[in-house]
Structure formats: structure tokens, C-alpha cells
Design a protein around this motif. Sequence first.
Motif, PDB file in Angstrom:
ATOM      1  N   PRO A 313      40.164  39.454  40.544  1.00  0.00           N
ATOM      2  CA  PRO A 313      39.382  38.841  41.957  1.00  0.00           C
ATOM      3  C   PRO A 313      41.648  38.723  41.842  1.00  0.00           C
ATOM      4  CG  PRO A 313      40.408  37.378  39.001  1.00  0.00           C
ATOM      5  CD  PRO A 313      39.801  38.950  39.168  1.00  0.00           C
ATOM      6  N   GLU A 338      53.625  46.250  50.761  1.00  0.00           N
ATOM      7  CA  GLU A 338      53.326  47.792  51.982  1.00  0.00           C
ATOM      8  C   GLU A 338      53.859  49.699  52.360  1.00  0.00           C
ATOM      9  OE1 GLU A 338      49.963  46.976  53.695  1.00  0.00           O
ATOM     10  OE2 GLU A 338      50.354  44.951  53.302  1.00  0.00           O
ATOM     11  N   LYS A 353      43.446  35.286  53.408  1.00  0.00           N
ATOM     12  CA  LYS A 353      43.851  34.818  51.853  1.00  0.00           C
ATOM     13  C   LYS A 353      44.278  32.622  52.587  1.00  0.00           C
ATOM     14  CE  LYS A 353      46.036  38.500  49.960  1.00  0.00           C
ATOM     15  NZ  LYS A 353      45.955  39.297  48.343  1.00  0.00           N
TER      16      LYS A 353
HETATM   17  N1  CTP Z   1      47.740  38.738  45.018  1.00  0.00           N
HETATM   18  C1  CTP Z   1      46.377  38.174  44.885  1.00  0.00           C
HETATM   19  N2  CTP Z   1      45.426  38.488  44.303  1.00  0.00           N
HETATM   20  C2  CTP Z   1      45.729  40.352  43.499  1.00  0.00           C
HETATM   21  C3  CTP Z   1      46.188  40.723  44.129  1.00  0.00           C
HETATM   22  C4  CTP Z   1      47.253  40.575  44.976  1.00  0.00           C
HETATM   23  O1  CTP Z   1      47.045  36.876  44.233  1.00  0.00           O
HETATM   24  N3  CTP Z   1      44.415  40.491  42.950  1.00  0.00           N
HETATM   25  C5  CTP Z   1      48.125  38.653  46.265  1.00  0.00           C
HETATM   26  C6  CTP Z   1      50.096  39.031  45.713  1.00  0.00           C
HETATM   27  O2  CTP Z   1      50.253  38.264  44.922  1.00  0.00           O
HETATM   28  C7  CTP Z   1      50.774  39.119  46.870  1.00  0.00           C
HETATM   29  C8  CTP Z   1      49.157  39.047  48.150  1.00  0.00           C
HETATM   30  O3  CTP Z   1      48.445  38.139  47.542  1.00  0.00           O
HETATM   31  O4  CTP Z   1      50.915  37.724  47.585  1.00  0.00           O
HETATM   32  C9  CTP Z   1      49.286  40.353  48.602  1.00  0.00           C
HETATM   33  O5  CTP Z   1      49.130  41.609  47.524  1.00  0.00           O
HETATM   34  P1  CTP Z   1      49.424  42.808  47.823  1.00  0.00           P
HETATM   35  O6  CTP Z   1      48.809  43.798  46.971  1.00  0.00           O
HETATM   36  O7  CTP Z   1      50.321  43.424  49.652  1.00  0.00           O
HETATM   37  O8  CTP Z   1      47.600  43.043  48.595  1.00  0.00           O
HETATM   38  P2  CTP Z   1      45.926  43.063  48.073  1.00  0.00           P
HETATM   39  O9  CTP Z   1      45.512  42.139  47.976  1.00  0.00           O
HETATM   40  O10 CTP Z   1      46.188  43.828  46.831  1.00  0.00           O
HETATM   41  O11 CTP Z   1      45.603  43.908  49.468  1.00  0.00           O
HETATM   42  P3  CTP Z   1      45.575  45.649  49.447  1.00  0.00           P
HETATM   43  O12 CTP Z   1      45.425  46.429  48.066  1.00  0.00           O
HETATM   44  O13 CTP Z   1      44.794  45.949  50.322  1.00  0.00           O
HETATM   45  O14 CTP Z   1      47.301  46.208  49.971  1.00  0.00           O
END
Ligand code: CTP
Length: 415
Positions: A313, A338, A353
Motif C-alpha cells: 500500500p 529520484e 499523495k
Molecule cells: N511512500 C509511502 N508508501 C509507499 C511508498 C512511498 O508512503 N508504499 C512515501 C515515501 O515515504 C516518500 C514518498 O512516498 O515520502 C515518495 O516515495 P518514493 O519512493 O520516492 O516514491 P514512490 O511513491 O515509491 O513512487 P516511485 O516508485 O514512482 O518512485
Amino acid sequence: MTQNPLHKKNIILGVTGSIAAYKAADLASKLTQNGAIVNVILTDAAAKFISPLSFQSVTGQPAYISADLWGAEAHVLHIGLARKADALLIAPATANTLAKLARGGADDLLSLTALALGSGPDAPLLMIAPAMDAGMYSHAATQENVEILTRRGAVFIGPEEGHLASGLVAKGRMSEPIQILEHLRYQLSRSGPLKGCHITVTAGPTQEDIDPVRFLSNRSTGKQGYALAQAALDAGADVTLISGPTHLTPPAGTRLIHVRTAIEMQHATLSASKTADALIMTAAVADFRPAQPAEQKIKKAKGVLSLPLMQNPDILAAVNQQRATTLMPKILIGFAAETQSLTSNAEDKMRRKGLNLIVANDVSARDAGFAVDTNRVTLLYADGHQEELPLMSKLEIAAAVIERAIPLLNPQENV
Ligand code: CTP
């Protein structure tokens, strides 16, 4: 920028006659390195274990003994020291000193100064780190003195269980200087600009089980999240730190919740968010987990493994959804790790978000991101403006983020 609460604080360090007095020199040195102005008062018994010169050398300030009471400035010394003090820290504190303080005795420079500090809510902080043999500490007389002083507002740290000078292993050892320092830092932060605010911080990686001995994880060490917890505490907030597995020690004063998997982190975060004014999500949550973790260890004889995964999730998105009904947290701060298209990817995450602020960092740079002490980040706000911060330590970045969060939180409303 929010600052270490010890910075420029006038601390009187009272040192009394215990073998732990030698550790007080290390404590005085650490306090000075943290920016405090440290004046030391030794009792006669303490001066038998360690000389005032040792303290003067590490603090750059005078260190006093009781004979100074009868010097040229005798009539004002204790009053002068007490008037400018932010805190009196007595470490180590013997049973005799506790008895004297509880009774209001004033027959040496330290007890005189303690009395001159006054009592009640406007008096400077009195923090005490006892050190004595276990039987002396557990004695009803000492326990009553501890009770009297606690009732009057004194804050005790320790004593800890450990090897005592008598050869016993029991409760009576002075807490370690670093623990005393961190506790004092916490106590002095309580009137900061975020007083009354509850901030939840998530930190570290999550681990997703493949079988009872193996898991999927990532390279996060938790450093940025622990630094944010420290910066929020320094600004006066009450902090809940929800941490995946790390090797770090949580800052003094944090309410720590250990989690391991993304699902555990989601439960803990949704629950803490109901009463949090802000959620700062620095955790590197694993995006995927094995769809069916094996109950027994997977044997290599079975050949190369193919591992079906399922999506975890999105915790921030879930908190954002929950806040539509709970109206808490007031602000959501995320981090974006990133390796390309830094700002456009971060902006997209902020929108998806429902964040008020996102801290974007390029984790492919060698001096930024995972497992290093520095970071170079860009702050992106929901109203569209951006702010690029130079290369900074993770602690400095944490302080900068908390500084930006203060006006978003309107903390006066919480006091
Ligand atoms: N985050 C979250 N739940 C997840 C994944 C990430 O709450 N399952 C939060 C992280 O703690 C951070 C933000 O969302 O504050 C962005 O996390 P990041 O890993 O950069 O992005 P993702 O949402 O995982 O997207 P992507 O895979 O496209 O990088």
C-alpha cells in the motif's frame, strides 16, 4: 534555522564526590562542543577525584570550588552564577548532595547556588544524575530525598544498573555522559516554537519476507528520518518516530515504534496520524512484497527461484485519504528519492499523495541520498514555489525542513 537547544545556554555543572566525577570532564567537554557555556562547581570531595583545571581546560570557563566562597567576590559568586543559569546539572550527584538539596542545606558553593536558583515553575531546570553504591541508593532516606526533589520539579536521569566501585553489579552507576547530555537537550527544548505540536516521523527501510530467513529491502539507513525527529524535538514538538530496522539510537524524548514490514508501518502510521499535527514520511517503504512468503526456508536444491511480487500500500496516500474524515494531520510532508527528472517526478508525487511539501533528492549523486551524511535537496510546495538548498548535512536539512513546517503548523493555536 531551529537550533540545538544547548546552544549559548548557561549551564552550571555541579560535580560531587564520586568516582564517576572523572566522567564529568567528558560531559563538560561534550556540553561545550554542543555550544553551551559551562561553569563547573566542584564540592571538596569531588576535587579529591578530579581537579578544577581539568574542567577549565575543556570548557574555557572558570571552574569553582567551595574555597572560592571566601575569595574577593565571595558575597556575589553564587548569586551571580545562579542569576544567569538556564540549568543546574549535578552529575555525579552523591547521596549526601541529594540529602542536602532536599533539606535546603547551604554549606558549600554548590548547595548555596542550588538554593539561590529558587524553586517553582520559574526557576531554572535542576537535573540530577545520581551515582552511589546500590544500598545507599535504595536506602529509604535517599529514596525519600529523590521523591522530595522530584515533587519540587527536579528531573532525574539514572542511575543505571552496572558495575559499581564496590564490586557489586546493581543500580547505582551514573548514566553515560552522552545520555545525560541528550536528556538535558530534550528538557531545554520544551518551550520551543512547536510546543504542543505532535509530529510523527517515519524512517528507515522496510523488510518484506521471502521466507523465515530472507527478505527484500533497500539501502535506507534511517539517518534523514532520525535527524528530522531530532530537529522536531529541538523545536519543542512531541515526536513519534516510526522506524524500520536501523542501527541508529533514537533521540532522547522520542516515542519510538519499531516496525519491520510496510504493512506494519502502515498500521502504525495510520494510527499515529489520527492525533498528529504533521506527518513527515522519510521512510523508504518497499513498493513490493513477495506475494506468498514461504513458511519454511526455501531450499536451494529446488533450483533458481522465481518470486512473484505484489504491490504494497502507499502509506502517504492512505493517510491523505484518512485525513478527509479525521482532518489530521494538518500537514503532510513527503520525500522523493529520484534518479532522473527530479522536480517533475516530485511534483507528480506531491499531487498524487496530497502533500503540502515534498523534499526531493537525487539519490544517484555520490554525496547525497542513501548511506551518506550529506544531502542536496529541492523543496517543492503545494502552491507551486520551489526552493533549492545547497549541499548540507542531514541534520541541517532536517532543521531547514522543520523551520519551513513551523508557519504551516500555526503552533500558537496548540499552546
Ligand atoms: N511512500 C509511502 N508508501 C509507499 C511508498 C512511498 O508512503 N508504499 C512515501 C515515501 O515515504 C516518500 C514518498 O512516498 O515520502 C515518495 O516515495 P518514493 O519512493 O520516492 O516514491 P514512490 O511513491 O515509491 O513512487 P516511485 O516508485 O514512482 O518512485
